[in-house]
Write a protein that holds these residues in place. Structure first.
Motif, PDB file in Angstrom:
ATOM      1  N   GLY A 180       0.830  -1.197   0.000  1.00 11.63           N
ATOM      2  CA  GLY A 180       0.000   0.000   0.000  1.00 11.63           C
ATOM      3  C   GLY A 180       0.859   1.238   0.000  1.00 11.63           C
ATOM      4  O   GLY A 180       2.094   1.163  -0.067  1.00 11.63           O
ATOM      5  N   GLY A 181       0.207   2.385   0.084  1.00  6.11           N
ATOM      6  CA  GLY A 181       0.935   3.639   0.019  1.00  6.11           C
ATOM      7  C   GLY A 181       1.865   3.863   1.193  1.00  6.11           C
ATOM      8  O   GLY A 181       2.828   4.628   1.084  1.00  6.11           O
ATOM      9  N   MET A 182       1.609   3.213   2.314  1.00  9.84           N
ATOM     10  CA  MET A 182       2.396   3.447   3.519  1.00  9.84           C
ATOM     11  C   MET A 182       3.418   2.356   3.801  1.00  9.84           C
ATOM     12  O   MET A 182       4.247   2.507   4.682  1.00  9.84           O
ATOM     13  N   GLY A 183       3.352   1.243   3.081  1.00  6.23           N
ATOM     14  CA  GLY A 183       4.323   0.194   3.370  1.00  6.23           C
ATOM     15  C   GLY A 183       3.960  -1.115   2.713  1.00  6.23           C
ATOM     16  O   GLY A 183       3.092  -1.186   1.839  1.00  6.23           O
ATOM     17  N   THR A 184       4.645  -2.163   3.149  1.00  6.44           N
ATOM     18  CA  THR A 184       4.451  -3.493   2.575  1.00  6.44           C
ATOM     19  C   THR A 184       4.356  -4.521   3.694  1.00  6.44           C
ATOM     20  O   THR A 184       4.797  -4.288   4.819  1.00  6.44           O
ATOM     21  N   VAL A 185       3.749  -5.662   3.367  1.00  4.89           N
ATOM     22  CA  VAL A 185       3.714  -6.800   4.286  1.00  4.89           C
ATOM     23  C   VAL A 185       4.324  -7.990   3.573  1.00  4.89           C
ATOM     24  O   VAL A 185       3.991  -8.281   2.418  1.00  4.89           O
ATOM     25  N   TRP A 186       5.243  -8.666   4.251  1.00  7.19           N
ATOM     26  CA  TRP A 186       5.968  -9.793   3.668  1.00  7.19           C
ATOM     27  C   TRP A 186       5.709 -11.064   4.453  1.00  7.19           C
ATOM     28  O   TRP A 186       5.631 -11.047   5.690  1.00  7.19           O
ATOM     29  N   LEU A 187       5.580 -12.151   3.704  1.00  2.00           N
ATOM     30  CA  LEU A 187       5.635 -13.475   4.308  1.00  2.00           C
ATOM     31  C   LEU A 187       7.104 -13.807   4.518  1.00  2.00           C
ATOM     32  O   LEU A 187       7.929 -13.616   3.619  1.00  2.00           O
TER      33      LEU A 187
ATOM     34  N   ILE B 173       5.602  -9.925   8.207  1.00  2.00           N
ATOM     35  CA  ILE B 173       6.364  -8.759   8.649  1.00  2.00           C
ATOM     36  C   ILE B 173       5.833  -7.518   7.935  1.00  2.00           C
ATOM     37  O   ILE B 173       5.760  -7.480   6.705  1.00  2.00           O
ATOM     38  N   LYS B 174       5.486  -6.537   8.714  1.00  2.53           N
ATOM     39  CA  LYS B 174       4.875  -5.307   8.212  1.00  2.53           C
ATOM     40  C   LYS B 174       5.933  -4.204   8.263  1.00  2.53           C
ATOM     41  O   LYS B 174       6.412  -3.830   9.339  1.00  2.53           O
ATOM     42  N   PHE B 175       6.324  -3.697   7.102  1.00  2.00           N
ATOM     43  CA  PHE B 175       7.337  -2.648   6.996  1.00  2.00           C
ATOM     44  C   PHE B 175       6.660  -1.302   6.734  1.00  2.00           C
ATOM     45  O   PHE B 175       5.787  -1.198   5.853  1.00  2.00           O
ATOM     46  N   LEU B 176       7.063  -0.294   7.463  1.00  2.00           N
ATOM     47  CA  LEU B 176       6.579   1.059   7.215  1.00  2.00           C
ATOM     48  C   LEU B 176       7.571   1.771   6.313  1.00  2.00           C
ATOM     49  O   LEU B 176       8.756   1.885   6.640  1.00  2.00           O
TER      50      LEU B 176
END
Length: 545
Positions: free
Chosen positions: A86-93, A105-108
């Motif tokens: 999304g516009g604010m970050g990414t989520v990774w398996l 893992i949720k990266f900002l």
């Protein structure tokens, strides 16, 4: 944060908040969702280095750039693939190499201090609320100045899947989901935390049937002054948004720090910046909107949208009663419970999650049971509970919900346990009635293998295929049907699928006392033919069997 390939999400109006955390994955050939959760920070030494390790044994060779990549190692986590963006970050398996488990893992991805602060608020508030219905935080950390949260990896689907495009849920199923949400809120409220952004995107239905509440990213910690960029984030004294900020349609515009926070469709009157303090009763309002949407298939103010929803903040205009949109089978008392959630004067609503939970529990599946006669017992003695005993069968709600959820995507399941623990009762008086209350059409066929298991199978499909005109021909055809099942194991599934298509229904074949196949049947060929027939019935997850 939007999913990788989601339905359109209703975005929260927040001060440039962090990425949302709902994620998706699929067992078998169909897509499903997988969502994350977070816990306490851990640094420390790493286990043995891998070929990806470079400096200090902590970071893989690709981890020198700001963005993670598949195969890179960040501390103890090996990135597998990106599952949300999304516009604010990414989520990774990712794979936790230290503990041998998959995580999200949720990266900002922002350099704005207020976003980092909001990100940390989410981690702290979620970590404080340890509850079965709240997503779990494992770790927090930083990679190349980018903060991240490590959460449990959930298998299932967001509630959005069940509410989009006007879908309705049977009221008992909606109440069951809401009771789990309320238990999570009760835990959060006891810790002085208000979620403020409850909506279908932030409610996750796991494959096991468990409900998880996600995304405490704009949660308010009561009696604390949350600061971001020197501006207060409390509810009092904030300005109303302009019509431009409340653009109609997708509701994706975000406001600056100091404006309203939440998702327009689920915001309580006090969240619209009318000078009334926000507290736990804001979440009670959102529960009312969620219940209305699940049961009626639409928002209470449908078709209003975007800036038209500002009528929510007009205290002199009452919300419409759910009676105007509720299906005919919804009890009047349940409508009154939901209507009370949506009273604009917050002191008139249910005053706690526990109070609302108590009001909803009588409408849970199986709770509206007949009263026992003076000489009637709720116990079945040595015999199994039957389907008509469902009103007296209790104590297995969690297991029933899990099996009802799984059985839709797993065509063969086993209920295993010691003799006498209630396996047959669980299916007959628990699972079968729950399936029939789910709003879908289910037919249940029950057999025991006995000494002649193929004849038992033939007996359930014989009425569907018989053509004989007299008893003698009847017996001959039944014998031929047994021989057909021996030679063509797929014939059983073929007949049952035809029945399901004709009746527009689903069929559950329940093999009770399955151990009889081995304790009473000596012929290994008979046993093999019986199990081959079952395997052929359960060969396709998309089949109605």
């Amino acid at each position: 944060m939007p999913l990788a390939t989601p339905p359109p999400r209703e975005q929260p109006v927040i001060p440039s908040g962090p990425a949302q955390a709902t994620i998706v994955s699929t067992p078998r050939s169909k897509r499903s969702s997988e969502a994350p959760s977070v816990s306490k920070s851990s640094g420390g030494s790493q286990p043995g280095k891998s070929a990806w390790d470079t400096h200090s044994g902590t970071t893989g060779v690709h981890a020198t750039s700001a963005a993670p990549h598949p195969g890179v190692r960040i501390n103890q986590y090996e990135m597998i693939k990106m599952i949300g963006e999304g516009g604010m970050g990414t989520v990774w398996l990712a794979r936790d190499l230290r503990l041998g488990r998959r995580v999200a893992i949720k990266f900002l991805q922002s350099n704005q201090p207020e976003l980092t602060q909001r990100f940390l608020v989410e981690a702290r508030t979620t970590a404080r609320c340890q509850h079965d219905n709240i997503v779990v935080i494992y770790d927090v950390g930083e990679h190349n100045t980018t903060p991240y949260i490590v959460l449990e990896f959930l298998h299932g689907k967001p509630l959005t899947t069940y509410t989009e495009n006007g879908q309705k849920m049977p009221y008992a199923k909606a109440v069951e989901a809401m009771c789990s949400i309320l238990r999570a809120l009760q835990c959060a409220h006891e810790h002085g935390i208000v979620h403020r952004d409850l909506k279908p995107d932030n409610i996750f239905v796991m494959d096991s049937g468990t409900i998880k509440v996600l995304d405490f990213g704009i949660a308010k910690v009561l009696q604390q002054q949350q600061q971001a960029s020197g501006q207060q984030l409390s509810s009092g004294g904030i300005r109303m948004p302009s019509p431009l900020e409340l653009a109609t349609g997708t509701n994706t515009s975000l406001t600056r720090v100091g404006t309203i926070m939440g998702t327009l469709k689920y915001m309580s009157p006090e969240q619209w910046g009318i000078g009334i303090e926000i507290d736990h009763l804001t979440d009670i309002w959102a529960c009312g909107v969620l219940l209305h949407r699940m049961i009626c298939g639409r928002h209470p103010l449908h078709p209003l949208d975007g800036n038209q929803l500002v009528v929510t903040a007009m205290l002199e205009l009452p919300m419409p009663s759910m009676a105007e949109a509720a299906p005919a089978d919804v009890p009047r008392e349940l409508i009154q419970v939901v209507d009370r959630c949506l009273l604009k004067i917050k002191e008139q609503r249910w005053q706690s999650a526990a109070e609302l939970l108590k009001a909803l529990e009588p409408f849970l599946p199986g709770r509206r049971a007949h009263e026992l006669e003076i000489d009637e017992t709720p116990y079945a003695g040595l015999s199994s509970f039957q389907e008509n005993d469902a009103g007296k069968f209790f104590g297995r709600n969690k297991e029933i919900a899990a099996m009802v959820t799984r059985i839709r995507e797993r065509p063969m399941m086993a209920v295993v346990g010691s003799s006498g623990v209630g396996k047959s009762s669980f299916v007959r008086a628990g699972v079968v009635p729950a399936l029939k209350r789910s709003g879908e059409t289910w037919e249940t066929l029950v057999i025991r293998p006995g000494r002649k298991p193929l004849e038992a199978l033939a007996s359930i499909i014989w009425p569907m295929v018989q053509t004989a005109a007299n008893l003698s021909d009847d017996l001959d055809e039944q014998k031929k049907l047994v021989e057909t099942l021996k030679k063509e194991p797929g014939h059983l599934g073929h007949v049952l699928r035809g029945r399901a298509r004709r009746d527009s229904s689903k069929i559950m074949l329940f093999i009770d006392q399955f151990e009889e196949l081995y304790t009473m049947v000596a012929d290994p060929e008979e046993r093999a033919a019986f199990t081959a027939c079952l395997s052929a019935v359960a060969d396709d997850a998309t089949s109605p069997l």
